[in-house]
Every structure is written in C-alpha cells, then in structure tokens.
Design an enzyme around this catalytic site. Structure first.
Site, PDB file in Angstrom:
ATOM      1  N   SER A 119       0.835  -1.140  -0.078  1.00 44.62           N
ATOM      2  CA  SER A 119      -0.024  -0.095   0.098  1.00 44.62           C
ATOM      3  C   SER A 119       1.084   1.335   0.029  1.00 44.62           C
ATOM      4  O   SER A 119       1.709   1.517  -0.915  1.00 44.62           O
ATOM      5  CB  SER A 119      -0.832  -0.111   1.234  1.00 44.62           C
ATOM      6  OG  SER A 119      -2.057   0.787   1.044  1.00 44.62           O
TER       7      SER A 119
ATOM      8  N   ASP B 274      -9.911  -3.243  -5.460  1.00 41.92           N
ATOM      9  CA  ASP B 274      -9.006  -2.152  -4.973  1.00 41.92           C
ATOM     10  C   ASP B 274      -8.969  -1.129  -5.564  1.00 41.92           C
ATOM     11  O   ASP B 274      -8.901  -1.103  -6.956  1.00 41.92           O
ATOM     12  CB  ASP B 274      -7.493  -3.055  -4.828  1.00 41.92           C
ATOM     13  CG  ASP B 274      -6.772  -2.153  -3.892  1.00 41.92           C
ATOM     14  OD1 ASP B 274      -6.786  -0.971  -3.797  1.00 41.92           O
ATOM     15  OD2 ASP B 274      -5.632  -2.563  -3.717  1.00 41.92           O
TER      16      ASP B 274
ATOM     17  N   HIS C  70      -8.411  -4.620  -1.273  1.00 47.11           N
ATOM     18  CA  HIS C  70      -7.047  -4.156  -0.874  1.00 47.11           C
ATOM     19  C   HIS C  70      -6.288  -4.793   0.338  1.00 47.11           C
ATOM     20  O   HIS C  70      -6.963  -5.223   1.365  1.00 47.11           O
ATOM     21  CB  HIS C  70      -7.231  -2.826  -0.661  1.00 47.11           C
ATOM     22  CG  HIS C  70      -6.000  -1.831  -0.190  1.00 47.11           C
ATOM     23  ND1 HIS C  70      -5.064  -1.695  -1.302  1.00 47.11           N
ATOM     24  CD2 HIS C  70      -5.588  -1.169   0.898  1.00 47.11           C
ATOM     25  CE1 HIS C  70      -3.941  -0.981  -0.754  1.00 47.11           C
ATOM     26  NE2 HIS C  70      -4.341  -0.764   0.568  1.00 47.11           N
TER      27      HIS C  70
END
Length: 352
Positions: A188, A288, A318
C-alpha cells in the site's frame, strides 16, 4: 469522527460508469470475500468513527500480525530486535529487524516500509510479510517506522525511509547484510515508498538495490492520474471498497500531501524516467481502488526495459491476505512473494 468528504474531490463517481474493458472484470467479488465483506467493513468503520487520524493510529495499535493457516511460526522461526537511527533532521527513527535464528552471513537486506495510508500503522501492519521473508536464512528484514502524516506531511515519511536505507548500508556489517544486495519492499503506502526509493537511489548513484516488491501499491496522487494514457477506472469501480474507499483514501492523501503538485516522490508513476530500475514484483487486488495503478506502473516499467512480474487477484479487496487469511489466493500470494525473494536473495553461503 474523522471528517469525510461528501464525494471525492479528484474523481467523478459517474453513476453510469461501466467496467472498463481490460481490468473491469477483476472486480467481481469471490464468495469468500462476500462472506466476510460486512465484517471487514465494520471493523474499519470503528476506526473511522474516532475523532482524528492520531486517534485512529492509537486505536489500531501495532499488535503482532497473525500468520495465516500453514504459515511460519513467527515466535520459533524468526527473532526480532529494535534498533534506532537519526534521520537527516536528527529525529530518532525506529527500525525493527526480523531474521532467522539460522541466518547466514552477508545476507540480502529486505528493507520494508509499512502500509497505512502514510498516516497510520507501524512495523506489524505488514508483519506477516516481514516474517515470511525472514524465514529465508539468506535474508535479514529491516522495517522502518517512518514518521506519519498529518503531523509529518510529505516528504518526511519518504525521506525518513531513504535515510534508513542509507543507514542500513553504512551499518551493513553490524546488521549482517551485504550492502550491495538490497530489495526494497512495501504494501500500500509502503510500496509507494519502495518505488520512490528505487528511483531516488538510481538518481543519487546509491548502489545495491537489486529488486523491488510492490504489494497493492498506491503509485500516483489521484489528482494527477494519467487517465488519458492508461486504463484508470478502479477508483470509480471500487470506490466503496470495504478496506479503503475512494473518499477515505482522499483523507489520507490530503493529510500526507496537503498542497499537491506533480512530484515523483509521492507519485512514482509520474517519474520522468523509470529506466535502469531493479526488477519488480507487483501484486494487486481486483476489488481495490489502486488496482489500475498497478497495471499502469507495470506497463510503464516494462516500457522502460525493467523486468516485471505482475499478478492481480480478482474478486478480493485491498491487502486481502491480512483480512482474509483463509482465502485460497492468500497462499498463492505468499508463494509468489517468497519465490521472488528466493530468486534474488543471496548470502555468503549462497551466492549467485
């Protein structure tokens, strides 16, 4: 309660939006995700109900990550220790070292930056990935607890991470690593830093970066997404993602970059050149908001002559291995991660 915008500022959520042709099908949710989607959303909503981002950070804490079924025993297979280094402004930054009790000398450094939207989290956000990597005796993992926004906006976090990388190279002997064998990695927001550090190291003539691992990467500020150049629809199609929605992402990115201007140090997809960067592993999720960032960056890297392994797991959200540990694709995700590390990691006992 953390203030959310009524609607996203940087993208138009067209109610007539239709899935785009290349990657839109990847948003069809798997049964395993559908079974737990409401529970995942409820868990994150509790944190968003807190008064501000620092309270969110405290509420989330940094407990040791739980390993998936069949994964390594983190308390038997890996040992950890905390170290500290001074950043460029003198601030003391924490590092967490993960390594096998059987670690070989002159191991490859896997230098990790954690996820958390540039604002929350610490080492154990990606603790499972740290542990998996550290079970390889040819690897020493070092995770950096960079300073977070909004208290420390751009570029503090990425500069802390870069300073930590240079400190590790300088202190390679004490760490038991080869300073010319480094894989930068993150998930991320952390993968954003990993991508940026690869570029910064190349531009500054810092040697030794031999690979980059980018998991569920956020690779461009939403204001500057090159929608005219790449298929970019995942932030619309997956706007209500249970883990990180489009409006919640804007809370984080606005805290990190309050006055956005184009800059590869927060948006590596905008870098003038991606040539001469190390081989990359990119793993992303179909449901995502960052899915199409991943495909765009993979395309851009390949166009610049960089070797890329790109995998997208359809129907999951995600950072799904952390929230759906029993999903059939979770073990595949870790297998591909471990295989990339094994391909590139060496030590004094195993050179390539």
């Amino acid at each position: 309660m953390i203030g959310l915008k009524d609607k996203p500022q940087y993208v138009d959520l067209d109610p007539e939006f239709k899935p785009l042709p290349k990657y839109g099908h990847l948003s069809e949710k798997t049964p395993e995700y559908l079974a737990v989607e409401d529970a995942i959303r409820a868990a994150y909503d509790k944190l968003w109900e807190l008064p501000d981002i620092p309270a969110f950070r405290r509420g989330a804490g940094d407990p040791d990550a739980v390993m998936p079924p069949g994964g390594p025993d983190r308390y038997r297979d890996v040992v950890t220790e905390l170290l500290h280094f001074p950043a460029r402004d003198g601030q003391v930054i924490e590092l967490k070292v993960y390594k096998s009790p059987r670690v070989a000398p002159e191991a490859t450094l896997v230098y990790r930056m954690h996820g958390g939207g540039f604002c929350v989290g610490s080492h154990e956000v990606d603790g499972a990935e740290n542990v998996y990597a550290a079970t390889n005796p040819n690897i020493v993992v070092v995770s950096v607890d960079y300073r977070s926004a909004p208290e420390n906006p751009f570029p503090t976090g990425v500069e802390d991470s870069y300073d930590g990388l240079l400190w590790c190279k300088k202190n390679a002997k004490a760490l038991g690593i080869n300073p010319e064998k480094i894989i930068v990695a993150g998930s991320s927001a952390g993968s954003n830093f990993a991508a940026v550090l690869s570029i910064m190291a190349r531009d500054d003539g810092v040697s030794g970066i031999i690979g980059q691992v980018l998991h569920f990467p956020a690779l461009c500020h939403p204001k500057f997404l090159p929608r005219d150049k790449y298929e970019m629809g995942s932030d619309i199609q997956n706007a209500d993602n249970a883990v990180l929605s489009t409006v919640k992402w804007e809370v984080f990115i606005d805290a990190y970059v309050p006055d956005p201007e184009p800059d590869y140090r927060h948006s590596p997809l905008l870098a003038p050149s991606l040539a001469r960067l190390p081989p990359a592993l990119i793993q992303s999720a179909g449901v995502d908001i960052f899915r199409d960032d991943s495909f765009a960056y993979a395309d851009a890297l390949r166009a610049a002559g960089v070797d890329v392994e790109m995998y997208c797991y359809g129907g999951v959200p995600h950072c799904f291995p952390a929230s759906i540990k029993t999903h059939p694709q979770t073990s595949v995700f870790y297998d591909r991660y471990n295989a990339f590390l094994e391909k590139h990691a060496t030590s004094a006992h195993c050179s390539s």
